[in-house]
Design an enzyme around this catalytic site. Structure first.
Site, short mmCIF file in Angstrom:
data_model
loop_
_atom_site.label_atom_id
_atom_site.label_comp_id
_atom_site.label_asym_id
_atom_site.label_seq_id
_atom_site.Cartn_x
_atom_site.Cartn_y
_atom_site.Cartn_z
N HIS A 78 0.83 -1.21 0.00
CA HIS A 78 0.00 0.00 0.00
C HIS A 78 0.86 1.26 0.00
O HIS A 78 1.97 1.29 0.54
CB HIS A 78 -0.99 0.01 1.16
CG HIS A 78 -0.38 0.03 2.54
ND1 HIS A 78 -0.06 1.20 3.18
CD2 HIS A 78 -0.06 -0.96 3.40
CE1 HIS A 78 0.43 0.92 4.39
NE2 HIS A 78 0.44 -0.38 4.54
N ASP A 80 -0.21 4.47 1.10
CA ASP A 80 -0.47 5.48 2.11
C ASP A 80 0.30 5.23 3.39
O ASP A 80 0.74 4.11 3.66
CB ASP A 80 -1.96 5.58 2.41
CG ASP A 80 -2.52 4.32 3.06
OD1 ASP A 80 -2.18 3.22 2.58
OD2 ASP A 80 -3.29 4.43 4.03
N GLU A 175 -4.85 1.86 2.83
CA GLU A 175 -4.83 0.67 3.68
C GLU A 175 -4.84 1.03 5.16
O GLU A 175 -5.46 0.35 5.97
CB GLU A 175 -3.60 -0.19 3.35
CG GLU A 175 -3.58 -1.56 4.02
CD GLU A 175 -2.91 -1.59 5.39
OE1 GLU A 175 -2.91 -2.65 6.03
OE2 GLU A 175 -2.35 -0.54 5.81
#
Length: 409
Positions: A78, A80, A175
């Site tokens: 992910h 983020d 996520e």
């Protein structure tokens, strides 16, 4: 390792912090900055079918170099970083040949990364550590995973003598706020199974995680002059505190470990007329998880009878324990275990005290265990990652691809 390091440093200096209060996907515009950069890089290293959709989900393919059909496998990380701590202006520090002593992250603020408190540091003497400067998180969760996947794919492109089937990779937004898989197109991804590269220390291999939910407790009060408040004032702050006092005192993150579940209050705000408690609920056991949610409802009903209907509770399920979906195809865990062992890495198989995109993806039809990415102390200023751990993760990815192809007759 230099390419792996430069890649990782480039990613972490791009702010991609997600926002749990946003209704968009991705939840923050700045996640697009890294997403666009990754798409360009995937083209540059020679991957095919590179795509990015309107929600910033990235997918790409390394085609098979075999003349037989083998399972299509995937690797996912992910983009983020956690909203719990600042991801803006990340300034990584590189500690070469770590000597096992205290690391001063920020002299001015007297912020020290010490093995006397973080004992795991002692495992990495003589290695290269990447740390924060004490003002932000680092972002190894999960930009280490992204750097490892891309580096592994580049290595396979450059070494066609390593035989492998079709490999799919994906990078997701959001996520950290529990939405990483919400808009993931499993059918488009087209893998038989996948692995998230989102674990911590070297050797971690996980196929069991918390059942998870979030809850909001909203209290309505009534403000009256305190000199004339008897039997009239309803203090929302006091009732919120009373609600918290009825939760199990020791069932909180700081007093639990292993398979033990918890309630975690992460935000409390209030005034006389309005108060709100934001918390999360976690438990590996499905029945215990349900009981925790019912406890919040029961406390709400009890206090509403006592104080008048002044409390409302909203509970939202976030993800479930992926074990029930992975166990029927347990060979996918065994392949990862064999890959680690063949590289001299001792597998550490244990439940995740958290969540990962893989938990949701497993229930969406894509069984998805979790593999180490190498970092420690996620979501805060003491986060760090050994470069050598990242290199081992790259080797594990390559070996899984090789083993999957070689084990299919």
């Amino acid at each position: 390792m230099e390419k792996l390091l430069s890649r990782f440093l480039d990613y972490v200096t791009t702010d991609t912090q997600s926002d749990p209060y946003s209704k968009t996907t991705p939840s923050t515009e700045k996640q697009w900055d890294l997403a666009k950069k990754l798409v360009l890089e995937l083209h540059q290293i020679g991957l095919q079918e590179v795509s990015i959709d309107e929600n910033a989900y990235i997918m790409a393919t390394l085609p098979s170099n075999l003349d037989k059909k083998v399972p299509t496998i995937g690797f996912i990380s992910h983009m983020d970083t956690s909203p719990d701590f600042s991801g803006r202006n990340v300034k990584p520090q590189i500690i070469k040949d770590y000597d096992g002593t205290d690391i001063v992250l920020n002299k001015t603020k007297n912020i020290v990364l010490s093995p006397s408190y973080f004992e795991d540091l002692l495992q990495y003497q003589g290695q290269t550590l990447i740390t924060t400067d004490g003002n932000t998180l680092l972002g190894a969760d999960d930009k280490a995973g992204i750097a490892e996947i891309i580096t592994a794919m580049e290595y396979l492109v450059q070494h066609p003598e390593i035989k492998h089937g079709k490999i799919r990779i994906a990078f997701t937004p959001d996520e950290e706020i529990g939405r990483g898989a919400h808009k993931f197109d499993v059918k488009k991804f087209g893998a038989d199974w996948a692995y998230t590269m989102d674990g911590s220390q070297v050797g971690e291999l996980e196929y069991e995680n918390f059942n998870a939910a979030s809850a909001k407790i909203m209290v309505k009060g009534k403000s009256v002059h305190p000199g004339y408040a008897k039997n009239k004032m309803v203090n929302a702050i006091s009732i919120a505190n009373e609600f918290l006092s009825l939760l199990p005192l020791r069932e909180v993150p700081e007093h639990t470990t292993g398979m033990e579940g918890f309630f975690h209050v992460h935000k409390l705000k209030g005034e006389i007329e309005k108060a709100q408690i934001d918390l999360i609920i976690r438990d590996h056991d499905a029945e215990h998880f349900q009981a925790r949610k019912e406890l919040l409802v029961n406390i709400t009903e009890k206090l509403n009878k006592k104080h008048g209907d002044c409390i409302a509770v909203e509970i939202e399920d976030q993800y479930r324990n992926m074990r029930e979906k992975v166990e029927p195809v347990f060979h996918i865990v065994e392949i990862a275990q064999e890959a680690m062992e063949s590289l001299g890495i001792e597998p550490i198989i244990k439940p995740i005290r958290g969540g990962t995109d893989g938990s949701q993806l497993s229930f969406m039809g894509l069984p998805c265990p979790n593999i180490f990415a190498g970092g420690h102390n996620f979501h805060g200023k003491y986060e760090y990652v050994p470069l050598e751990s990242m290199e081992k993760a790259v080797q594990v990815i390559v070996k899984i691809c090789e083993l999957t192809a070689s084990q299919i007759k």
